[in-house]
Structures are given as C-alpha cells and as structure tokens.
Enzyme design. Structure first.
Site, mmCIF file in Angstrom:
data_model
loop_
_atom_site.group_PDB
_atom_site.id
_atom_site.type_symbol
_atom_site.label_atom_id
_atom_site.label_comp_id
_atom_site.label_asym_id
_atom_site.label_seq_id
_atom_site.Cartn_x
_atom_site.Cartn_y
_atom_site.Cartn_z
ATOM 1 N N ASP A 95 0.927 -1.148 0.118
ATOM 2 C CA ASP A 95 0.016 -0.014 0.000
ATOM 3 C C ASP A 95 0.882 1.299 0.108
ATOM 4 O O ASP A 95 1.776 1.548 0.959
ATOM 5 C CB ASP A 95 -0.812 -0.079 1.224
ATOM 6 N N ASP A 190 -2.716 4.805 -2.480
ATOM 7 C CA ASP A 190 -3.550 5.499 -1.426
ATOM 8 C C ASP A 190 -3.865 6.861 -1.930
ATOM 9 O O ASP A 190 -3.193 7.537 -2.517
ATOM 10 C CB ASP A 190 -2.769 5.790 -0.271
ATOM 11 N N GLU A 241 -6.985 4.022 -5.172
ATOM 12 C CA GLU A 241 -7.871 4.296 -4.349
ATOM 13 C C GLU A 241 -8.337 5.737 -4.916
ATOM 14 O O GLU A 241 -7.539 6.754 -4.777
ATOM 15 C CB GLU A 241 -7.388 4.433 -2.847
ATOM 16 N N HIS A 313 -10.582 -1.258 5.425
ATOM 17 C CA HIS A 313 -10.299 -0.894 6.659
ATOM 18 C C HIS A 313 -10.869 0.859 7.110
ATOM 19 O O HIS A 313 -10.742 1.266 7.914
ATOM 20 C CB HIS A 313 -8.669 -0.535 6.970
ATOM 21 N N ASP A 314 -11.430 1.012 6.148
ATOM 22 C CA ASP A 314 -11.982 2.725 6.287
ATOM 23 C C ASP A 314 -13.508 2.669 6.433
ATOM 24 O O ASP A 314 -14.286 3.804 6.577
ATOM 25 C CB ASP A 314 -11.720 3.748 5.046
HETATM 26 C C1 GLC Z 1 -6.833 6.224 2.619
HETATM 27 C C2 GLC Z 1 -6.587 5.235 3.464
HETATM 28 C C3 GLC Z 1 -7.260 5.682 4.932
HETATM 29 C C4 GLC Z 1 -6.046 6.943 5.293
HETATM 30 C C5 GLC Z 1 -6.001 7.958 4.033
HETATM 31 C C6 GLC Z 1 -4.877 8.664 4.414
HETATM 32 O O1 GLC Z 1 -8.053 6.893 2.382
HETATM 33 O O2 GLC Z 1 -7.471 4.276 3.256
HETATM 34 O O3 GLC Z 1 -7.023 4.780 5.855
HETATM 35 O O4 GLC Z 1 -6.470 7.355 6.565
HETATM 36 O O5 GLC Z 1 -6.084 7.454 2.925
HETATM 37 O O6 GLC Z 1 -3.784 8.211 4.174
#
Ligand code: GLC
Ligand code: CA
Length: 449
Positions: A95, A190, A241, A313-314
């Site tokens: 990641d 990310d 993402e 995880h979010d």
């Molecule tokens: C993404 C991650 C999340 C994190 C954010 C900042 O959305 O999945 O867990 O807090 O980015 O890095």
C-alpha cells in the site's frame, strides 16, 4: 498479466494476527495464517502500510518507506512472508501512501529546518486557503519557525507531497522499484487521485476538493510512474484508491491504452446512507440509489476495470450496514458476497468479511483509536450534539468498526495479550474456526463457491 480473474484479500496487519503477544498484529502473524488464506482461494494479499511510522493514522503516515516498523517485525520477517506467499502462489500487494508523508519523515524534518530543497517536497505557503482537512479542521498547519503554513489534506501529521517537483516523483519511483526488486507483485495507491495540485485558491462553494480531486496532471503523473516502474515488469498488478471521483475519470485511469492503472476503487456505493452527502449522520441506506450506482458502474466502465468491494479498513462492516445481523447473519453475509462476486470487476475481500464480522458498537469514546473518529467526536460535541447521538453516529460510521481484531476462534485467538483495540465479544459465535468446521456457514470460501 491477467488481473481480471484474480481475487484480492486485504489485511490490516495491526488487527490480523499477533505472533509475539504484545497485543499488536504483525508480519509473522500473517505468515502463520497463509494456509488459511490459501484455503479461501485468494490470489493476492494487499497489506495496508507497515513501514516506519508514528502510527497517528495507523501507518498511513509513513516516516520511512524503505523500512519496516518494529511493531510489525523485521525485514527478515518480510522476506519470510514473501517466500512463503510465493510458495503458495499468493502475490503480495503493498500500500503506497504517496499523497503525503508523516511529518516525522526526514524530508519534512529537513524542510522544517528551512532547507529549500526539502521545503519544495511539500506545499509551504505564506497564506493558507480556506480548504478543510478530510479529518476535520483547516487543511493548513502553521509553522512558527518558518512563519508559513503547510498543506495536509488529512491529519496535521500527514503533510502533502508536491508532485509538481520532479525530485519527489523520482524518489517515489525509486521506492516502488526497491519493493518490486524484493518480490512484491502489486501496489495499491492511497488516495492517488489527489496528488495533482497546482491551484491554491479559496473555495467559495466547497471545502477545496475541486482544486485537487482528479487534478490537471494526474494522468501524466500516473503514466510517468507506470513507465518508469511497473511497466518494466510484466506481472505487477495495480489499483488506485480514488476519492470522490467520476466514472469518466476511472475509465481513463484504467483504460489499458493509457498505461496508468489496472483498476480503481471508488466509494459512491458506500455513501448511500449519508444524509445530504455528509458522513457524520445516520440514515437508512437508499436501496434504489445503491442499485442505480452499481448499474451505472457495471455498464459504464467500458474502457477500464472496476475493483469491487463492500468492505475495507475505512468502512463500517457491510453486514451491519446492508444486512440484518441479529436475524439473518449468515444469509446476509452470503447475499452480500454473492452480490459482489457476481459483478464484473476484481473482488477485494477485507479480513473478517468471509466470516461476516460485524460492527463494534463501542459506547465510550475511550474505546476508539481512529484519529478521524476521535476528531469528529470533538467536532460534533462542540457543535452541541448530544453524547448519545454522537455515539449512535460513531457506531454506524467509525472506521474502527472495521479495525477490531480478526476473530479466529471462540476466545478471539488474535493475541494472548490485551489487543490494541477491543475484540468484538461476538467472537464467541462468529469466528474462523466455527466456519471451517461448518462449511455451510462460510460466506466466502471461494473454492467452494
Ligand atoms: C486512505 C486510507 C485511509 C487513510 C487515508 C490517508 O483513504 O485508506 O486509511 O486514513 O487514505 O492516508
Ligand atoms: Ca505483535
């Protein structure tokens, strides 16, 4: 490389399996569960960040991209994990948090000392804009020594990197190639559609998003890292993402002719229980809207490819959100799995989803660990919202719902020590051992689907 028939399993290492009983999951813990993952029938494991980090956002605040945080283990542990995954024909996806670094990163520390070279790695400005951080409050933090502000779209300890600077891009490509040479088979990027920022203006109609979401040079930057990194290898899988993106942009990001990414995550289907598009509200989910969104993305991603998911995880646990946990736990888990796995795209399963793990329903703010949840607790409290209402919202929306430890057996089986975040007491019934002993219960034993 064919990524269209693959299945990815996401691991949040802190909560997966603790091998040395310090209450924190670790790399050795993952290695010890590879046979279980093999049995599920998955092809890749995406592991969320375990690099050196102060852990203000559980590793999404990276202080050193080349080393493993000691709480998760050592480079030897990682080599072992790579070797053992390889033996089972499972690829590892890392990641990469490239929109920002931790403010503890040596680049940022040198910037703070006034070194211009490193100040140019970030966005320092004399005047802040009115943009809001995604974790609440201003997106700019004042630094007294420099009499300047720096940009942080997330926590104030996550400073945004300046991709306009070619030195930054070169550093990030070096990191990717370092890990590919170690045997890593893929990357999850990310919030990657936020990296292109070149206009810093006050936003009179919003919180700043339109100035940096799917920004002007995003395609150029993605092509650049592709050409100088994974394209040189023929077996690297990539997923981006995408925060508040559009289907038009996702078609561009994942059209193979464009040489950017294999597939994208978007979150539109997970906002159907947001009142007026606001996360920190509660509302029964809108089923029609959910169907319309799936329809649109299934029919509309003609040039590219979707990454499919209900959980990560979010997000709060999908079974608590879209199913009925008390009456139809098993049926809900199977229904959700079927609805996802029958769609066109590459499915991602989040740890515990395969056994139908549920939300936590914490009742005390002290039980929460997530920086976003804790920030919003205070923000909502300051707005005058009652303690009960805040808890109702957190119970439905907090990211910590996804982060309680993996339920391996009726006693938990995650660690012999107190876990860093509380185990859900329903591990008595909802656990891996139970599912393995009762195959009809398993919502996602892919081999048996
Ligand atoms: C993404 C991650 C999340 C994190 C954010 C900042 O959305 O999945 O867990 O807090 O980015 O890095
Ligand atoms: Ca541990």
């Amino acid at each position: 490389m064919n990524f269209k028939d693959k299945i990815v399993y996401e691991i949040y290492p802190k909560s997966f399996k603790d091998s040395n009983n310090d209450g924190i999951g670790d790399l050795k813990g993952i290695t010890s569960k590879l046979d279980y993952l093999k049995l599920l029938g998955i092809n890749y494991i995406w592991i969320t960040p375990f690099f050196v980090s102060p852990q203000n956002d559980n590793g999404y605040d990276v202080a050193d991209y080349y080393h493993i945080d000691p709480i998760y283990g050592t480079m030897d542990d990682l080599d072992e994990l790579i070797k053992e995954s390889d033996n089972r024909n499972i690829g590892l996806m890392f990641d990469m948090v490239f929109n920002h670094t931790s403010t503890s990163h040596s680049w940022f520390q040198r910037a703070l000392k006034g070194e211009q070279k490193y100040k140019d790695y970030y966005f320092f400005r004399k005047e802040p804009t009115n943009w809001q951080s995604k974790f609440g409050g201003s997106a700019w933090e004042y630094v007294e020594e420099l009499n300047e502000y720096y940009l942080h779209l997330f926590d104030k300890t996550q400073a945004d990197l300046n991709w306009e600077n070619p030195n930054v891009r070169a550093e990030l490509i070096k990191i990717l190639n370092f890990w590919i040479d170690k045997g890593i088979k893929g990357f999850r990027f990310d919030v990657i559609n936020l990296i292109s920022k070149d206009a810093f203006e006050d936003d009179d109609i919003g919180v700043g998003k339109r100035f940096y979401t799917d920004g002007r040079k995003i395609n150029q930057y993605l092509r650049g890292i592709n050409q100088q990194s994974f394209e040189k290898y023929d077996d690297i899988i990539t997923v981006g993402e995408m925060s508040s993106t559009t289907i038009e942009n996702c078609n561009i990001y994942t059209n193979p002719d464009n040489h950017e990414l294999n597939m994208t995550f978007n979150f539109h289907h997970l906002k159907v229980d947001y009142q007026n598009k606001e996360k920190w509200t509660t509302m029964p989910f809108d089923f029609r809207e959910l169907k319309d969104i799936f329809n649109k993305w299934q029919l509309g991603m003609n040039d590219g490819w979707n990454a499919l998911f209900w959980n990560c995880h979010d997000q709060p646990r999908s079974i608590s959100r879209f199913g009925n946990v008390t009456k139809y736990h098993d049926e809900s888990a199977k229904m959700l799995a079927t609805a996802m796995h029958m769609q066109r795209g590459t499915p991602y399963i989040y740890q515990g989803e395969e056994i139908g793990m549920t939300n936590n329903y914490f009742t005390d703010i002290k039980q929460y660990r997530d920086v976003e949840s804790i920030n919003y607790y205070h923000i909502l409290k300051n707005q005058g919202m009652s303690e009960n209402k805040i808890h109702e919202i957190l119970q439905a929306k907090s990211r910590d719902n996804a982060r309680s430890p993996m339920q391996w057996n009726k006693n938990g089986g995650f660690s012999d020590n107190t876990p860093w975040i509380q185990m859900n007491s329903n591990c008595k019934n909802i656990n891996v051992e139970n599912n393995l002993n009762n195959p009809t219960l398993s919502s996602i034993i892919i081999k048996n689907l």
